[in-house]
Scaffold this motif. Sequence first.
Motif, mmCIF file in Angstrom:
data_model
loop_
_atom_site.group_PDB
_atom_site.id
_atom_site.type_symbol
_atom_site.label_atom_id
_atom_site.label_comp_id
_atom_site.label_asym_id
_atom_site.label_seq_id
_atom_site.Cartn_x
_atom_site.Cartn_y
_atom_site.Cartn_z
ATOM 1 N N ALA A 177 69.161 67.865 63.484
ATOM 2 C CA ALA A 177 69.292 68.000 64.828
ATOM 3 C C ALA A 177 67.828 67.680 65.788
ATOM 4 O O ALA A 177 66.730 67.625 65.216
ATOM 5 C CB ALA A 177 69.185 69.572 65.184
ATOM 6 N N VAL A 178 67.907 66.871 66.886
ATOM 7 C CA VAL A 178 67.003 66.647 67.774
ATOM 8 C C VAL A 178 67.053 67.162 69.032
ATOM 9 O O VAL A 178 67.983 67.453 69.446
ATOM 10 C CB VAL A 178 66.911 65.012 68.007
ATOM 11 C CG1 VAL A 178 65.711 64.650 68.792
ATOM 12 C CG2 VAL A 178 67.052 64.124 66.791
ATOM 13 N N LEU A 206 72.009 59.188 72.673
ATOM 14 C CA LEU A 206 70.918 59.228 71.824
ATOM 15 C C LEU A 206 70.992 59.592 70.541
ATOM 16 O O LEU A 206 70.384 59.035 69.650
ATOM 17 C CB LEU A 206 69.868 60.552 72.667
ATOM 18 C CG LEU A 206 69.131 59.939 74.025
ATOM 19 C CD1 LEU A 206 68.378 61.221 74.338
ATOM 20 C CD2 LEU A 206 68.337 58.775 73.577
ATOM 21 N N ARG A 207 72.125 60.438 70.325
ATOM 22 C CA ARG A 207 72.407 60.624 68.776
ATOM 23 C C ARG A 207 72.860 59.421 68.281
ATOM 24 O O ARG A 207 72.520 59.158 66.853
ATOM 25 C CB ARG A 207 73.759 61.515 68.869
ATOM 26 C CG ARG A 207 73.940 62.180 67.442
ATOM 27 C CD ARG A 207 75.008 63.272 67.573
ATOM 28 N NE ARG A 207 76.402 62.759 68.204
ATOM 29 C CZ ARG A 207 77.289 62.023 67.715
ATOM 30 N NH1 ARG A 207 77.209 61.607 66.501
ATOM 31 N NH2 ARG A 207 78.282 61.610 68.361
ATOM 32 N N GLU A 208 73.575 58.488 68.819
ATOM 33 C CA GLU A 208 73.946 57.362 68.116
ATOM 34 C C GLU A 208 72.703 56.273 68.059
ATOM 35 O O GLU A 208 72.809 55.756 66.900
ATOM 36 C CB GLU A 208 75.078 56.583 68.940
ATOM 37 C CG GLU A 208 76.629 57.391 69.010
ATOM 38 C CD GLU A 208 77.596 56.641 70.174
ATOM 39 O OE1 GLU A 208 76.913 55.603 70.585
ATOM 40 O OE2 GLU A 208 78.511 57.193 70.167
ATOM 41 N N ARG A 209 71.718 56.375 68.767
ATOM 42 C CA ARG A 209 70.880 55.431 68.975
ATOM 43 C C ARG A 209 69.729 55.907 67.643
ATOM 44 O O ARG A 209 69.356 54.995 66.842
ATOM 45 C CB ARG A 209 69.952 55.484 70.139
ATOM 46 C CG ARG A 209 68.873 54.649 70.244
ATOM 47 C CD ARG A 209 67.822 54.916 71.376
ATOM 48 N NE ARG A 209 68.594 54.770 72.510
ATOM 49 C CZ ARG A 209 67.946 55.111 73.796
ATOM 50 N NH1 ARG A 209 66.637 55.697 73.688
ATOM 51 N NH2 ARG A 209 68.635 55.331 74.645
ATOM 52 N N VAL A 216 70.719 68.427 70.284
ATOM 53 C CA VAL A 216 70.782 69.807 71.101
ATOM 54 C C VAL A 216 69.853 69.667 71.979
ATOM 55 O O VAL A 216 68.712 69.696 72.083
ATOM 56 C CB VAL A 216 70.586 70.730 70.123
ATOM 57 C CG1 VAL A 216 70.761 72.178 70.741
ATOM 58 C CG2 VAL A 216 71.330 70.778 68.641
ATOM 59 N N VAL A 217 70.465 69.857 73.318
ATOM 60 C CA VAL A 217 69.626 69.568 74.733
ATOM 61 C C VAL A 217 69.409 71.288 75.103
ATOM 62 O O VAL A 217 70.160 71.890 75.271
ATOM 63 C CB VAL A 217 70.177 68.790 75.929
ATOM 64 C CG1 VAL A 217 69.285 68.791 76.940
ATOM 65 C CG2 VAL A 217 70.523 67.638 75.314
ATOM 66 N N THR A 218 67.936 71.746 75.272
ATOM 67 C CA THR A 218 67.722 72.855 75.682
ATOM 68 C C THR A 218 67.803 73.005 77.250
ATOM 69 O O THR A 218 67.200 71.853 77.781
ATOM 70 C CB THR A 218 66.470 73.479 75.314
ATOM 71 O OG1 THR A 218 65.291 72.443 75.677
ATOM 72 C CG2 THR A 218 66.391 73.554 73.683
#
Length: 461
Positions: A177-178, A206-209, A216-218
């Motif tokens: 997770a980012v 962004l997940r693909e890149r 996971v965006v807070t």
Amino acid sequence: MRIVVVGDTLLDIDLAGHAGRLCPDGPAPVVDVQSRRERAGGAGLVATLLAQDGHDVDLVTALSDDAAADRVRSLLQRVRIHEGVLGGPTPTKMRVAADGQRIARIDEGCGQKPFPLVDESMLVPLQTADAIVVADYGRRLLEAPPLRAALETASRRVPVVWDPHSHGARPIGGAAAVTPNLSELLDLSGRDVSGLGAIATAAGRLRERWHAQSVVVTLAERGALLSDNGSAIHIGVPSAGLRIDDSCGAGDRFASALAAALAGGSSLEEAVETAVATSVAFLAAGGVAALHSTPTPSNGQHPAETAGDDESPAFALARRVRAEGGRVVAAGGCFDLLHAGHLRLLEAARSLGDCLIVCLNSDSSVRRLKGESRPVMDERDRADLLLGLSCVDAVEIFSEDTPERLLAGLRPDVWVKGSDYEAEQLPESALLRRWGGEVVTVPLQPGRSTTSLASAIAALG
């Protein structure tokens, strides 16, 4: 669980007081400081949070050789530190508040971003972690190729949670997770993020890149949005009406809780729900302002004399014994494979005063001193065995090669070493004299040593 935190560490300082007048030479408030609190920031804060949660924590970071770095180390006594050379001043961020209102933040050493030095010893903890949290504060540590390669390798075995920075390094491929916040998502994606649909689109790209398993965006009081395998799930806060007065540390709390939940076997969605709930509870309790932190020395006093309920048992014991007019004794060493010689030394030390505090070398410190095959027992087992002795009242673990920094905090009246040392040749002697303490050597038991015992055990195999 053993969780490794990797990233940039800072020193955070909060000054709070009353402002009832302006400077005579300009329209600036004069703040009468009434409290000063210090804590390890950045990756240091993540490590602090996880240690307070009861996890076994290693911190891989880069530190300088200055007073701010020394203070960071002293604030992270419950964490094993594996440090490279920062190559510049320790970043320090000082927040100033008057009557509950933030009025300024003063940064020192934050403009310089030298490339930290990473050595192989810093990578060792990654091999045995149950989870890894990367706290990138844009100070270049996460650009180091050896560290990135080790993280990529580790990501194939355990979850890696990467908390990114707008000006930081690109997350490694394979991260579980980012976790950007909304502002970072905007900076990193360059796309519209004005609604949940736009947020989901930007997160998915962004997940693909990054070739991440998820992004996971807070979203502060709105919870978090999980982008996973082409789908997006919005996870709201568990209770309505959350008011955020100070969001400092919320992202660190989220990433640390997410990594711990993943390491514990939760699914990604379950882990995000846990992280949201944990972050909400953290903010509702006051955020970083409510964390246990040690007051800075003032008026010539040492933290052991000024700290309150947030002291470690060893520091609290030293303060209490000193306040009662007692004599504080300390002894130090690795105490690997506890034997009769250790027992006799510690019994002799205890007889010299009213309490005995053992300053114990951490695992990383023992490895540097004795080699990669040591210690035979990890620091927690060594501490437990020492505490099982009736002559030992407290144990404090230190991560440096020598205990001077810890001794400067405890300020024992007596420092005990074996008679294989000459008291006046020990660097601790000059330190103890600063507050009227003394170094005492006691006779060693012949034929007793950890090395010989380890050799004998090895011969049995």
